[in-house]
Design an enzyme around this catalytic site. Structure first.
Site: not given
Lengths: 373, 339
Positions: B76, B145
């Site tokens: 990322e 998540h």
């Protein structure tokens, strides 16, 4: 604890010999040690020499001005001029440079005026030049974070069909940061026209190379990314120029990224607030002074008859003129506008910031009238 | 012809009426933005052939090619860092973080560069980057998540932070985010991806920086955003059965903050509660409560409440129902006031 101390030895394997074209005594290198690279044309070498002389004078001047308190801090590049100047000299006007915090002289060589490259260090603003005009990104402090920007820009240029290369400098310390790996991997995966020039100057502030990596060479990493990697004598401007130029043109022609390690040395302190006597010996520094990149190139050029006293004098004079101009610029009081603080944070209007700007404006007005409300 | 030129002749988007989920609305926004502006590129993890783990980028690679829509390495910081460089060159990247907590490796790139380069360069560089972050819980996600990271981004000057709560806003706000010259953190509440409504696309709702009164009431203002808007509306329905008239404000934008709309509502009702999934301590609700107290103290009949996630890490799937704010918890909180 003694049995389990972290033992730092560095690699047991000998480092490969760095590519060199001019050795420490100023003589041309022959055979395998050149890595097959040819000597750049003499006019290129003269230009590298001239620029190194000029930016060293600048660098020394800025270090002095910092000690005199005219700048907040400065990260000197003394001793690393071959990497800095060869990197910039290898670029075409449309190419981009992504500097780290120690690459001020490269930014200067790219055409940014002294006040533009020094605004950061004087503390006027974090950056004060037009990146698009010079194709130079603002210098970046967080280690290796800017290297990803170079990969992104190079990829954008490739997607746009433009023959633009991005060259980025990083150091041995930055090599440990995750972004360095991500950048090398993204560049390789996307075959981005990027040239990574890792200046191994042996210290990240005080931490020596042996505490940064066990590997014998950073250039070895290139193999893992399936890109060309070169270990180069970073104090040999001719070799640095030859290797970087080839990498730039390979990238431009669609050949993807390259990793070039220039083995060099930071002669000065990390910044004015550093005390290198606490972590390295004077003998070590002296040893590296003997490998000075400018003296070496000058010896070679004089021996070949390409450089005479008049040329050397012109370069020295140019350096003096730049140093004088820099002194004048830095000795003049910086003009900063507190209200500008709010002006550039967003492209879009922000009512909340306008209100805070008004608050500061009132404070300034009150201060100007002696606190009378 | 370069990859960017290939799609310059795509016709303007046509209106179409259908039942549209939020995921589909986001997909349409990306498609229309790409068709309109060849500088828009989309990349991230699994967003190509797979169409994203939530299918938000479904079909885009087939339509626009790998030069505009592609899978990136799974890193990322690299995704956002390269997007910054692309924007410096003149592209308008839209990147995906896949899951909220997966954005943390990109924190330095977002906080130290994406947010600051505009100011750092006195506006000479602008970074029109959109970072799409599927956020928050409620979908039975395993650890990492289901986080809510909005307070980190909202506390970072230089960023615009918006979050839609419904398909129409999702389309309109994403189009506006992509067109913005400022970097935008675009938070997509995962639990609302499958919410659908009848829509004719393209649709333009309020500007993305404006809050919206989504339900009018007179007794109390519930202030929410993203997934919290559904909770607030459920609470309003339940409250109505007890003769409680609840107004619901969907903030839509956390930064900038629409003081005008929120204050006007609280002036009307005199009571306010803020709802969000993130832990209350240091959460965005604290900013909302502080702003309202500074501006509307004398309109308030009771202290401002926060109905939020507990001050604990987001729980495992079988425990998230106990963590997430719901209508009952909101109404119970309102009962703690003296009426």
């Amino acid at each position: 604890m003694t049995d389990n101390d972290v033992v730092v030895t560095g690699s047991a394997r000998p480092a490969p010999k760095p590519i060199a074209l001019i050795d420490e005594s100023g003589s041309a290198v022959a055979g395998e040690a050149t890595g097959g690279f040819g000597m750049p044309p003499v006019e290129v070498l003269l230009e590298l020499y001239r620029q190194m002389v000029v930016v060293r004078r600048f660098d020394v001047q800025v270090t002095k001005l910092t000690r005199q308190g005219r700048l907040a801090t400065y990260a000197p590049a003394l001793g690393q001029e071959a990497c800095e100047i060869a990197g910039v000299a290898a670029l075409a006007p449309q190419d981009w440079l992504f500097p780290s915090h120690r690459d001020t002289v490269a930014m200067l060589a790219r055409g940014i005026p002294p006040q533009g490259v020094l605004a950061f260090f004087r503390g006027d603003w974090h950056s004060d030049f037009d990146p698009k005009q010079h194709r130079v990104a603002p210098l970046s402090v967080p280690l290796a974070s800017h290297v990803l920007h170079a990969v992104g820009l190079a990829t954008a240029a490739k997607l746009s069909g433009d023959p633009v290369v991005a060259l980025t400098f990083l150091g041995d310390g930055a090599s440990s940061a995750g972004d360095a790996h991500e950048a090398l991997n993204f560049a390789s995966t996307w075959q981005a026209p990027t040239v990574f020039v890792l200046q191994n100057n042996h210290y990240a502030i005080s931490v020596p190379l042996s505490h940064q990596t066990h590997a014998r060479s950073f250039a070895d990493r290139a193999a893992g990314y399936d890109m060309p990697g070169f270990l180069v004598d970073g104090n040999d401007a001719a070799a640095m120029y030859a290797v970087i130029s080839q990498a730039v043109e390979r990238a431009r022609a669609g050949g993807g990224p390259s990793l070039i390690e220039g083995v060099t040395y930071r002669i000065e302190a990390h910044t004015n607030s550093d005390d290198p006597t606490r972590y390295r010996t004077a003998d070590e520094v002296e040893e590296w002074r003997r490998r000075d990149p400018i003296a070496r190139l000058e010896t070679y050029l004089r021996a070949s008859g390409a450089l005479d006293d008049a040329f050397a004098q012109r370069a020295a004079t140019e350096g003096e003129e730049l140093a004088a101009r820099t002194r004048d610029l830095m000795n003049a009081e910086a003009r900063v506008d507190p209200l500008e603080l709010f002006d550039h944070v967003y492209a879009a209007e922000r009512p909340a910031l306008r209100a805070q700007r008004d608050l500061l404006a009132r404070e300034l007005a009150d201060a100007a009238t002696g606190g009378q409300r | 012809m370069t990859m960017l030129e290939e799609n310059r002749t795509v016709p303007a988007p046509a209106r179409r009426t259908a039942t549209v989920t939020m995921a589909a609305a986001l997909n349409a926004a990306l498609r229309d933005a790409m068709a309109e502006d060849p500088r828009v590129v989309v990349y991230g993890e699994d967003i190509g052939a797979l169409g994203g783990v939530f299918r938000v980028t479904d079909g885009l690679q087939a339509e626009f090619g790998e030069g505009r829509v592609w899978d990136s390495p799974a890193a990322e910081s690299g995704i956002v860092g390269t997007a910054i460089g692309m924007a410096e060159y003149g592209l308008r990247p839209v990147v995906e973080m896949q899951f909220d907590a997966f954005s943390y490796p990109a924190f330095q790139q977002i906080a130290s560069h994406l947010a600051k380069l505009g100011s750092r360069t006195k506006g000479r560089l602008r970074l029109p980057v959109v970072v799409r972050i599927p956020c928050a819980g409620g979908i039975g996600g395993i650890e990492h998540h289901s986080d809510s990271s909005e307070a980190y981004w909202a506390a970072t000057p230089g960023l615009t932070v918006v979050t839609p709560s419904n398909p129409a806003d999702a389309y309109s706000m994403l189009r506006e985010a992509i067109a913005s010259d400022d970097p935008v953190i675009f938070m997509e509440p995962k639990s609302r991806y499958w919410m659908s409504e009848e829509l004719a696309l393209p649709v333009q709702t309020l500007p993305m920086t404006k809050a919206r009164v989504v339900r009018s009431g007179s007794d109390v203002t519930l202030i929410a955003y993203g997934s919290g808007v559904k909770v607030a509306l459920d609470a309003a329905d339940a409250g109505a059965e007890e003769d409680l008239s609840v107004e619901v404000v969907d903030l839509r934008s956390l930064s900038p903050f629409d003081d005008e709309t929120v204050c006007a509502s609280v002036r009307k009702t005199g009571r306010a509660a803020v709802i969000h999934e993130a832990p209350g301590f240091g959460g965005f609700g604290a900013e909302v409560a502080a702003r309202l107290t500074e501006r509307e103290f004398f309109s308030l009949e009771a202290p401002i409440l926060r109905v939020t996630g507990f001050d604990i890490p987001f729980p495992a799937p079988k425990l998230e129902q106990y963590y997430l704010p719901n209508a009952e918890r909101v109404l119970a909180a309102l009962d703690t006031w003296e009426w």
